[in-house]
Design a protein around this motif. Sequence first.
Motif, PDB file in Angstrom:
ATOM      1  N   ARG A  48       1.837  49.522  57.686  1.00 49.72           N
ATOM      2  CA  ARG A  48       3.099  48.276  57.531  1.00 49.72           C
ATOM      3  C   ARG A  48       3.935  48.909  57.243  1.00 49.72           C
ATOM      4  O   ARG A  48       4.415  49.906  57.169  1.00 49.72           O
ATOM      5  N   GLU A  49       5.005  48.072  57.473  1.00 53.04           N
ATOM      6  CA  GLU A  49       6.813  48.174  57.397  1.00 53.04           C
ATOM      7  C   GLU A  49       7.580  47.830  56.333  1.00 53.04           C
ATOM      8  O   GLU A  49       6.688  46.965  55.208  1.00 53.04           O
ATOM      9  N   ARG A  50       7.692  49.452  55.233  1.00 53.69           N
ATOM     10  CA  ARG A  50       7.658  49.130  53.865  1.00 53.69           C
ATOM     11  C   ARG A  50       8.971  47.992  53.948  1.00 53.69           C
ATOM     12  O   ARG A  50      10.202  48.345  54.351  1.00 53.69           O
ATOM     13  N   ARG A  51       8.186  47.272  52.999  1.00 53.48           N
ATOM     14  CA  ARG A  51      10.326  46.557  52.480  1.00 53.48           C
ATOM     15  C   ARG A  51      10.914  46.982  51.030  1.00 53.48           C
ATOM     16  O   ARG A  51      10.871  47.040  50.243  1.00 53.48           O
ATOM     17  N   ARG A  52      11.949  46.878  52.132  1.00 55.71           N
ATOM     18  CA  ARG A  52      12.671  47.250  50.853  1.00 55.71           C
ATOM     19  C   ARG A  52      13.659  46.606  50.233  1.00 55.71           C
ATOM     20  O   ARG A  52      13.760  45.627  51.068  1.00 55.71           O
ATOM     21  N   PRO A  53      14.360  46.708  48.892  1.00 59.79           N
ATOM     22  CA  PRO A  53      15.201  45.729  47.931  1.00 59.79           C
ATOM     23  C   PRO A  53      15.962  45.824  48.874  1.00 59.79           C
ATOM     24  O   PRO A  53      16.807  46.655  49.343  1.00 59.79           O
ATOM     25  N   THR A  54      16.990  44.065  48.684  1.00 63.45           N
ATOM     26  CA  THR A  54      17.557  44.008  49.709  1.00 63.45           C
ATOM     27  C   THR A  54      18.759  43.966  48.425  1.00 63.45           C
ATOM     28  O   THR A  54      18.911  44.349  47.385  1.00 63.45           O
ATOM     29  N   PRO A  55      20.500  45.020  49.109  1.00 63.32           N
ATOM     30  CA  PRO A  55      20.793  45.691  48.045  1.00 63.32           C
ATOM     31  C   PRO A  55      21.385  44.421  46.893  1.00 63.32           C
ATOM     32  O   PRO A  55      21.996  43.478  48.322  1.00 63.32           O
ATOM     33  N   VAL A  56      21.380  44.774  46.127  1.00 60.66           N
ATOM     34  CA  VAL A  56      22.903  43.743  45.210  1.00 60.66           C
ATOM     35  C   VAL A  56      24.175  44.718  44.701  1.00 60.66           C
ATOM     36  O   VAL A  56      24.478  45.880  44.176  1.00 60.66           O
ATOM     37  N   GLY A  57      24.782  43.344  45.352  1.00 57.65           N
ATOM     38  CA  GLY A  57      26.389  44.099  44.616  1.00 57.65           C
ATOM     39  C   GLY A  57      26.476  44.398  43.294  1.00 57.65           C
ATOM     40  O   GLY A  57      25.764  44.335  42.513  1.00 57.65           O
ATOM     41  N   GLY A  58      28.002  44.609  43.277  1.00 58.14           N
ATOM     42  CA  GLY A  58      28.892  45.555  41.532  1.00 58.14           C
ATOM     43  C   GLY A  58      28.365  43.690  40.673  1.00 58.14           C
ATOM     44  O   GLY A  58      28.368  44.202  39.751  1.00 58.14           O
ATOM     45  N   TRP A  59      28.302  42.914  41.956  1.00 51.80           N
ATOM     46  CA  TRP A  59      28.674  41.480  41.099  1.00 51.80           C
ATOM     47  C   TRP A  59      27.323  41.264  39.746  1.00 51.80           C
ATOM     48  O   TRP A  59      27.626  40.501  38.715  1.00 51.80           O
ATOM     49  N   ALA A  60      26.111  41.757  40.476  1.00 51.10           N
ATOM     50  CA  ALA A  60      25.136  41.326  39.842  1.00 51.10           C
ATOM     51  C   ALA A  60      24.750  42.309  38.529  1.00 51.10           C
ATOM     52  O   ALA A  60      23.684  42.752  38.345  1.00 51.10           O
ATOM     53  N   SER A  61      26.238  43.798  38.344  1.00 51.14           N
ATOM     54  CA  SER A  61      25.187  44.865  37.746  1.00 51.14           C
ATOM     55  C   SER A  61      25.050  44.454  36.614  1.00 51.14           C
ATOM     56  O   SER A  61      25.407  42.994  35.144  1.00 51.14           O
ATOM     57  N   TYR A  62      24.123  44.708  35.996  1.00 50.55           N
ATOM     58  CA  TYR A  62      23.454  44.549  34.342  1.00 50.55           C
ATOM     59  C   TYR A  62      25.200  44.689  33.305  1.00 50.55           C
ATOM     60  O   TYR A  62      25.692  44.854  32.198  1.00 50.55           O
ATOM     61  N   GLY A  63      25.844  45.773  33.931  1.00 52.88           N
ATOM     62  CA  GLY A  63      26.682  46.480  33.166  1.00 52.88           C
ATOM     63  C   GLY A  63      28.345  45.342  32.801  1.00 52.88           C
ATOM     64  O   GLY A  63      28.222  45.847  31.723  1.00 52.88           O
ATOM     65  N   ARG A  64      27.790  44.672  33.649  1.00 48.78           N
ATOM     66  CA  ARG A  64      29.332  43.369  33.270  1.00 48.78           C
ATOM     67  C   ARG A  64      29.283  42.678  32.221  1.00 48.78           C
ATOM     68  O   ARG A  64      29.860  42.080  32.079  1.00 48.78           O
ATOM     69  N   THR A  65      28.490  42.879  31.914  1.00 46.46           N
ATOM     70  CA  THR A  65      27.075  41.471  31.090  1.00 46.46           C
ATOM     71  C   THR A  65      27.936  42.116  29.303  1.00 46.46           C
ATOM     72  O   THR A  65      28.131  41.217  28.389  1.00 46.46           O
ATOM     73  N   HIS A  66      28.462  43.109  29.438  1.00 42.92           N
ATOM     74  CA  HIS A  66      28.870  43.823  28.139  1.00 42.92           C
ATOM     75  C   HIS A  66      30.548  44.164  28.157  1.00 42.92           C
ATOM     76  O   HIS A  66      30.661  44.152  29.377  1.00 42.92           O
ATOM     77  N   ARG A  67      30.482  43.763  26.695  1.00 42.51           N
ATOM     78  CA  ARG A  67      32.007  44.046  26.734  1.00 42.51           C
ATOM     79  C   ARG A  67      32.579  44.908  26.969  1.00 42.51           C
ATOM     80  O   ARG A  67      32.551  45.315  25.938  1.00 42.51           O
ATOM     81  N   THR A  68      34.146  45.789  27.100  1.00 46.98           N
ATOM     82  CA  THR A  68      34.063  46.593  26.699  1.00 46.98           C
ATOM     83  C   THR A  68      35.086  46.844  25.656  1.00 46.98           C
ATOM     84  O   THR A  68      35.616  45.691  25.093  1.00 46.98           O
ATOM     85  N   ALA A  69      35.860  47.791  24.775  1.00 45.41           N
ATOM     86  CA  ALA A  69      36.701  47.857  23.564  1.00 45.41           C
ATOM     87  C   ALA A  69      38.339  46.614  24.110  1.00 45.41           C
ATOM     88  O   ALA A  69      38.165  47.660  25.551  1.00 45.41           O
ATOM     89  N   LEU A  70      38.040  45.821  23.089  1.00 41.42           N
ATOM     90  CA  LEU A  70      39.368  45.387  23.366  1.00 41.42           C
ATOM     91  C   LEU A  70      40.552  47.198  22.882  1.00 41.42           C
ATOM     92  O   LEU A  70      40.821  47.571  22.061  1.00 41.42           O
ATOM     93  N   THR A  71      41.797  46.566  23.957  1.00 41.90           N
ATOM     94  CA  THR A  71      42.725  48.059  24.164  1.00 41.90           C
ATOM     95  C   THR A  71      43.708  47.347  23.638  1.00 41.90           C
ATOM     96  O   THR A  71      44.395  46.030  23.770  1.00 41.90           O
ATOM     97  N   THR A  72      44.545  47.448  22.389  1.00 42.80           N
ATOM     98  CA  THR A  72      45.849  47.575  21.866  1.00 42.80           C
ATOM     99  C   THR A  72      46.977  48.524  22.559  1.00 42.80           C
ATOM    100  O   THR A  72      47.271  48.779  23.052  1.00 42.80           O
TER     101      THR A  72
END
Length: 77
Positions: free
Chosen positions: A41-65
């Motif tokens: 059987r042909e292996r199913r490869r996961p659909t590539p997800v763009g950077g918009w769905a990255s888990y890292g984007r849910t975290h806020r970065t430190a505010l710059t002064t």
Amino acid sequence: MSEGAEQAAPVAPLLRVVKGEPSAEELAALTVVVAALSQRRERRRPTPVGGWASYGRTHRTALTTGPGGWRAAGGPA
């Protein structure tokens, strides 16, 4: 041997019963399962997800002064 006769090589059996006496129906069911599992059987490869769905984007970065800090707090540059 004659020129037209071809010698057939012995073929190993697909299945071999080593213990017990299965019925014809049981052998048929086992053969179907083994044949189904042996198909490639042909292996199913996961659909590539763009950077918009990255888990890292849910975290806020430190505010710059300093100058431009309010722009940096608004989102990725």
